[in-house]
Write an enzyme that holds these catalytic residues in place. Sequence first.
Site, PDB file in Angstrom:
ATOM      1  N   ASP A 199       0.256  23.413 -10.568  1.00 39.31           N
ATOM      2  CA  ASP A 199      -1.037  23.090 -11.029  1.00 39.31           C
ATOM      3  C   ASP A 199      -1.096  22.333 -12.517  1.00 39.31           C
ATOM      4  O   ASP A 199      -1.810  21.586 -12.624  1.00 39.31           O
ATOM      5  CB  ASP A 199      -1.784  24.455 -10.796  1.00 39.31           C
ATOM      6  CG  ASP A 199      -1.754  25.121  -9.640  1.00 39.31           C
ATOM      7  OD1 ASP A 199      -1.841  24.397  -8.602  1.00 39.31           O
ATOM      8  OD2 ASP A 199      -2.025  26.255  -9.783  1.00 39.31           O
ATOM      9  N   GLY A 203       0.925  -1.272   0.015  1.00 40.94           N
ATOM     10  CA  GLY A 203      -0.020  -0.029  -0.142  1.00 40.94           C
ATOM     11  C   GLY A 203       0.953   1.198  -0.065  1.00 40.94           C
ATOM     12  O   GLY A 203       2.049   1.244   0.112  1.00 40.94           O
ATOM     13  N   PRO A 212       2.726   4.693   1.006  1.00 40.66           N
ATOM     14  CA  PRO A 212       3.632   4.909   2.274  1.00 40.66           C
ATOM     15  C   PRO A 212       3.085   5.773   3.486  1.00 40.66           C
ATOM     16  O   PRO A 212       1.880   6.333   3.305  1.00 40.66           O
ATOM     17  CB  PRO A 212       4.817   5.847   1.973  1.00 40.66           C
ATOM     18  CG  PRO A 212       4.535   6.004   0.400  1.00 40.66           C
ATOM     19  CD  PRO A 212       3.338   5.436  -0.026  1.00 40.66           C
ATOM     20  N   GLY A 213       3.233   5.175   4.584  1.00 41.22           N
ATOM     21  CA  GLY A 213       2.646   5.668   5.893  1.00 41.22           C
ATOM     22  C   GLY A 213       1.387   5.005   6.199  1.00 41.22           C
ATOM     23  O   GLY A 213       0.645   5.865   7.014  1.00 41.22           O
ATOM     24  N   LYS A 259       1.889  -0.089   7.848  1.00 43.70           N
ATOM     25  CA  LYS A 259       2.407  -1.659   7.322  1.00 43.70           C
ATOM     26  C   LYS A 259       3.361  -2.178   8.640  1.00 43.70           C
ATOM     27  O   LYS A 259       3.256  -3.286   8.926  1.00 43.70           O
ATOM     28  CB  LYS A 259       2.688  -1.588   5.979  1.00 43.70           C
ATOM     29  CG  LYS A 259       1.892  -1.397   4.865  1.00 43.70           C
ATOM     30  CD  LYS A 259       2.445  -1.607   3.279  1.00 43.70           C
ATOM     31  CE  LYS A 259       3.541  -0.451   3.190  1.00 43.70           C
ATOM     32  NZ  LYS A 259       3.040   0.840   3.186  1.00 43.70           N
ATOM     33  N   HIS A 270      -4.742  34.667  -8.215  1.00 38.53           N
ATOM     34  CA  HIS A 270      -4.506  33.034  -8.653  1.00 38.53           C
ATOM     35  C   HIS A 270      -5.285  32.313  -7.583  1.00 38.53           C
ATOM     36  O   HIS A 270      -5.691  31.502  -8.004  1.00 38.53           O
ATOM     37  CB  HIS A 270      -2.718  32.822  -8.510  1.00 38.53           C
ATOM     38  CG  HIS A 270      -2.455  31.423  -8.898  1.00 38.53           C
ATOM     39  ND1 HIS A 270      -1.783  31.171  -9.830  1.00 38.53           N
ATOM     40  CD2 HIS A 270      -2.569  30.332  -8.203  1.00 38.53           C
ATOM     41  CE1 HIS A 270      -1.841  29.845  -9.983  1.00 38.53           C
ATOM     42  NE2 HIS A 270      -2.027  29.142  -8.897  1.00 38.53           N
ATOM     43  N   GLU A 271      -4.902  32.563  -6.363  1.00 39.74           N
ATOM     44  CA  GLU A 271      -5.490  31.652  -5.403  1.00 39.74           C
ATOM     45  C   GLU A 271      -7.256  31.751  -5.437  1.00 39.74           C
ATOM     46  O   GLU A 271      -8.121  30.978  -5.116  1.00 39.74           O
ATOM     47  CB  GLU A 271      -5.112  31.902  -3.852  1.00 39.74           C
ATOM     48  CG  GLU A 271      -3.666  31.500  -3.691  1.00 39.74           C
ATOM     49  CD  GLU A 271      -3.303  30.175  -4.223  1.00 39.74           C
ATOM     50  OE1 GLU A 271      -4.067  29.259  -4.329  1.00 39.74           O
ATOM     51  OE2 GLU A 271      -2.077  29.989  -4.598  1.00 39.74           O
TER      52      GLU A 271
END
Length: 377
Positions: free
Chosen positions: A342, A46, A48-49, A52, A266-267
């Site tokens: 983006d 699966g 990372p993190g 497991k 932009h945001e």
Amino acid sequence: SSVKFSDVAGHTELKKDLMQIIDFLKNPKIYKKAGAKLPKGILLYGPPGTGKTLLAKAIAGEASVNFRAVSGSDFDEKFVGVGAGRIRELFKWARKNSPCILFIDEIDALGGKRGGNISADRQTINALLSEMDGFTAGNGVLVVAATNRLQDLDPALTRPGRFDNRFAVPLPSTSKERREIIDIYTKDKNFDESVDLDVFAKEMVGASPAVIEAVINEAAILSAADGSCIITKAMLDEAYFKQLMEGHSKKDAERQQDEIKLTAYHEAGHALLGFLFGDEITKVSIVPSTSGAGGVTMFNQKKMGLYSKQELEQQVMTLYAGRLAEEVLVGPDNVTTGASNDIERASELLYDMVVSYGMGKEDALISYSVIQAGKSV
């Protein structure tokens, strides 16, 4: 290992399956009477993190058996035969200390697909294959391995008889699962009344348990630096900002007014289109970060997993909206490099739509990635 399944949040179905294997390790006589054999290996795969390694420790902790953890990179040596020798020593220890669990993290580092000339890597994987064939199922030795890249493993390693069971360890898919994870990592922490952990669980859609832990820990550090040792909503937001932006916010940075205005447009472009598509916007910031990002717009995704073609197209349009908003302000000839990330993410999404999801204009239900891999269709 002192870790128990109570220390592992989520993964309810997976833990049920693993409990059967634990019962086998605890009560082998019952299963031998039924003619059953203990699996030689369990493969956890699966992103990372996702927990497991923690699951492997919990298996050993619940079964109360010896546990030894190694990493695939521990066997990566430039001298031929050294890695193979270490594999043989590892299994010699396992047979001597059975019942036990051997945990091999990042097994793709030593168990990758073989090919080309004989090398140290090939010698090592051959030794691993030989050892897993050599010990008898039911002798109390269980090999648990973890990988983020299942597709890179050698087929001889993943076949039944070696790693008999393969279990996916996915990202938490529901806010309920994420809330369970949050509850584990917030046991010893104090929160201000402004913090709603149910809302925080919703905001962390797509985050792994490791990311959630990192955000909460960073917020705790901020609360300690503040002297209050009480985590506020603002501290959680700042901690998440650091994770998302991969850097610190540059609140004291000197910026030109035109740069601030351009970043705001932009945001606002991302936020406006997201709002029109019905997304929940949790935060919009034009504060730059040390990683180079000029600002950020955070969306609370409504779901994970299955997306319709329309929803994917809306995600692409929302990503492009920042650049288009810049054009509205300064014209197409004066846009900046601020939209590079983006455009990269939108391009990856469009590529997946055409290559993997069969959502191109021709609506051909063909996976081009399979064709590129040289497989027949």
